[in-house]
Design an enzyme around this catalytic site. Structure first.
Site, PDB file in Angstrom:
ATOM      1  N   ASN A  10       0.875  -1.177   0.000  1.00  0.00           N
ATOM      2  CA  ASN A  10       0.000   0.000   0.000  1.00  0.00           C
ATOM      3  C   ASN A  10       0.911   1.226   0.000  1.00  0.00           C
ATOM      4  O   ASN A  10       1.517   1.544   1.015  1.00  0.00           O
ATOM      5  CB  ASN A  10      -0.888  -0.005   1.256  1.00  0.00           C
ATOM      6  CG  ASN A  10      -1.657   1.287   1.406  1.00  0.00           C
ATOM      7  OD1 ASN A  10      -1.821   2.036   0.442  1.00  0.00           O
ATOM      8  ND2 ASN A  10      -2.137   1.561   2.610  1.00  0.00           N
ATOM      9  N   LYS A  12       0.094   4.277  -0.237  1.00  0.00           N
ATOM     10  CA  LYS A  12      -0.554   5.479   0.306  1.00  0.00           C
ATOM     11  C   LYS A  12      -0.382   6.646  -0.672  1.00  0.00           C
ATOM     12  O   LYS A  12      -0.421   6.427  -1.876  1.00  0.00           O
ATOM     13  CB  LYS A  12       0.012   5.804   1.690  1.00  0.00           C
ATOM     14  CG  LYS A  12       0.071   4.591   2.610  1.00  0.00           C
ATOM     15  CD  LYS A  12       0.466   4.959   4.010  1.00  0.00           C
ATOM     16  CE  LYS A  12       0.715   3.709   4.818  1.00  0.00           C
ATOM     17  NZ  LYS A  12       0.091   3.767   6.118  1.00  0.00           N
ATOM     18  N   HIS A  96      -9.488   1.060   4.531  1.00  0.00           N
ATOM     19  CA  HIS A  96      -8.217   1.262   5.236  1.00  0.00           C
ATOM     20  C   HIS A  96      -8.452   2.211   6.414  1.00  0.00           C
ATOM     21  O   HIS A  96      -9.248   3.145   6.319  1.00  0.00           O
ATOM     22  CB  HIS A  96      -7.162   1.834   4.278  1.00  0.00           C
ATOM     23  CG  HIS A  96      -5.792   1.835   4.872  1.00  0.00           C
ATOM     24  ND1 HIS A  96      -5.371   2.821   5.740  1.00  0.00           N
ATOM     25  CD2 HIS A  96      -4.765   0.963   4.755  1.00  0.00           C
ATOM     26  CE1 HIS A  96      -4.128   2.546   6.119  1.00  0.00           C
ATOM     27  NE2 HIS A  96      -3.741   1.416   5.546  1.00  0.00           N
ATOM     28  N   GLU A  98      -6.857   4.659   7.495  1.00  0.00           N
ATOM     29  CA  GLU A  98      -6.654   6.087   7.211  1.00  0.00           C
ATOM     30  C   GLU A  98      -7.887   6.673   6.527  1.00  0.00           C
ATOM     31  O   GLU A  98      -8.218   7.843   6.711  1.00  0.00           O
ATOM     32  CB  GLU A  98      -5.383   6.274   6.363  1.00  0.00           C
ATOM     33  CG  GLU A  98      -4.141   6.092   7.230  1.00  0.00           C
ATOM     34  CD  GLU A  98      -2.918   5.569   6.501  1.00  0.00           C
ATOM     35  OE1 GLU A  98      -2.862   5.649   5.265  1.00  0.00           O
ATOM     36  OE2 GLU A  98      -2.008   5.064   7.184  1.00  0.00           O
ATOM     37  N   GLU A 168      -5.453  -5.047  10.489  1.00  0.00           N
ATOM     38  CA  GLU A 168      -4.464  -3.982  10.687  1.00  0.00           C
ATOM     39  C   GLU A 168      -4.773  -3.251  11.996  1.00  0.00           C
ATOM     40  O   GLU A 168      -5.572  -2.302  11.997  1.00  0.00           O
ATOM     41  CB  GLU A 168      -4.521  -2.996   9.521  1.00  0.00           C
ATOM     42  CG  GLU A 168      -4.185  -3.622   8.183  1.00  0.00           C
ATOM     43  CD  GLU A 168      -3.545  -2.606   7.259  1.00  0.00           C
ATOM     44  OE1 GLU A 168      -2.401  -2.815   6.870  1.00  0.00           O
ATOM     45  OE2 GLU A 168      -4.196  -1.583   6.954  1.00  0.00           O
ATOM     46  N   GLY A 174       2.312   2.355  10.698  1.00  0.00           N
ATOM     47  CA  GLY A 174       3.240   3.478  10.568  1.00  0.00           C
ATOM     48  C   GLY A 174       3.898   3.891  11.862  1.00  0.00           C
ATOM     49  O   GLY A 174       4.478   4.972  11.960  1.00  0.00           O
ATOM     50  N   SER A 214       3.343  -2.040  10.328  1.00  0.00           N
ATOM     51  CA  SER A 214       4.803  -1.997  10.529  1.00  0.00           C
ATOM     52  C   SER A 214       5.495  -3.318  10.194  1.00  0.00           C
ATOM     53  O   SER A 214       6.416  -3.735  10.901  1.00  0.00           O
ATOM     54  CB  SER A 214       5.140  -1.546  11.957  1.00  0.00           C
ATOM     55  OG  SER A 214       4.689  -0.218  12.165  1.00  0.00           O
TER      56      SER A 214
HETATM   57  C1  PEP Z   1      -0.752   0.192   5.781  1.00  0.00           C
HETATM   58  O1  PEP Z   1      -0.697   1.299   5.266  1.00  0.00           O
HETATM   59  O2  PEP Z   1      -1.702  -0.560   5.531  1.00  0.00           O
HETATM   60  C2  PEP Z   1       0.316  -0.224   6.685  1.00  0.00           C
HETATM   61  C3  PEP Z   1       0.253  -1.398   7.248  1.00  0.00           C
HETATM   62  O3  PEP Z   1       1.342   0.684   6.869  1.00  0.00           O
HETATM   63  P1  PEP Z   1       2.760   0.395   7.585  1.00  0.00           P
HETATM   64  O4  PEP Z   1       3.294  -0.888   7.026  1.00  0.00           O
HETATM   65  O5  PEP Z   1       3.596   1.561   7.235  1.00  0.00           O
HETATM   66  O6  PEP Z   1       2.500   0.257   9.046  1.00  0.00           O
END
Ligand code: PEP
Length: 250
Positions: A10, A12, A96, A98, A168, A174, A214
């Site tokens: 992803n 973003k 997601h 976000e 998630e 992040g 992460s």
């Molecule tokens: C994500 O954006 O779905 C995500 C898991 O981000 P990150 O790996 O940066 O934590």
């Protein structure tokens, strides 16, 4: 039959079309011949043609990060499932955190988008996960149950065959904090049992549930060795071709 893992990037709101092409120029040779797992990259909308063109002779699938549920109409700024398919997308991320946090995505809009994606033939990656306050208050199970129940509402097992879910935990996105494999396994088992209630045991047994939050080259192996974890959704660490290749080839 073991479930084939899906490693999905992803991006973003990062990278221009030129930067997307540069990424694939470096990434493709690093994963050439690697066929153990499926790989998908989900760039921003404007990068989709560049990514699809770059990946066309590879096994890498390209997905979008969001979509709208109507087929067409006066919905300024939105993109439909049919439009994504028309440019060659196969996957789409839905719900997601976000989008839930900053753009008003709700359990109900996730359900509308999921129905439209499945109807159109896209592979939806539906994201669920609790925020830190919910985990600390002991509400993780309730939150995951509610998100699954509402996302899966009024969708038949037959229609849901292509569904992928990503667990998630929002506190891990992040932040550099990763769920332990055991904690992720508990959440995945709960999601699988909700999928069994909604769609039946067979679909639930075949359902791929990704872990996201992460994921990095140095923690991917321990997560992926859990039977319940069927791949990963990777944000930050998927932007660099070497790091994403190292994750894919854990
Ligand atoms: C994500 O954006 O779905 C995500 C898991 O981000 P990150 O790996 O940066 O934590």
């Amino acid at each position: 039959m073991p479930r084939k893992k899906l490693m999905a990037a992803n991006w973003k709101m990062y990278k221009t079309p030129d930067q997307a092409r540069d990424f694939f120029r470096e990434f493709l040779p690093l994963v050439a011949g690697h066929s153990r797992d499926e790989i998908a990259v989900c760039p921003p909308f404007v990068d989709l043609p560049a990514a699809i063109g770059s990946a066309k002779d590879s096994k890498i699938s390209i997905g979008a990060q969001d979509m709208y549920w109507e087929k067409e109409g006066a919905f300024t700024g939105e993109i439909s499932a049919g439009m994504l398919l028309a440019v060659g997308c196969t996957h789409v991320i839905i719900g997601h955190s976000e989008r839930r946090q900053y753009f008003g995505e709700t359990d109900d809009t996730v359900n509308l988008k999921l129905k439209a994606a499945l109807e159109a033939g896209l592979i939806p990656i539906v994201c669920v996960g609790e925020v830190l306050e919910e985990r600390e208050a002991g509400l993780t199970e309730d939150v995951l149950r509610r998100q699954c129940l509402r996302a899966f509402h009024a969708i038949s097992g037959k229609k849901a065959a292509k569904l992928v879910v990503a667990y998630e935990p929002v506190w891990a996105i992040g932040t550099g904090k990763t769920a332990t494999p055991q904690l992720a396994t508990e959440a995945h088992s709960l999601i699988r049992s909700e999928a069994a209630k909604a769609f039946g045991e067979t679909l639930a047994d075949n359902l791929r549930i990704l872990y996201g939050g992460s994921v990095k080259p140095d923690n991917v192996k321990s997560l992926m060795s859990e039977k319940e974890i069927d791949g990963a959704l990777i944000g930050g660490a998927s932007l660099d071709p070497k790091s994403f290749a190292a994750i894919v080839k854990y």
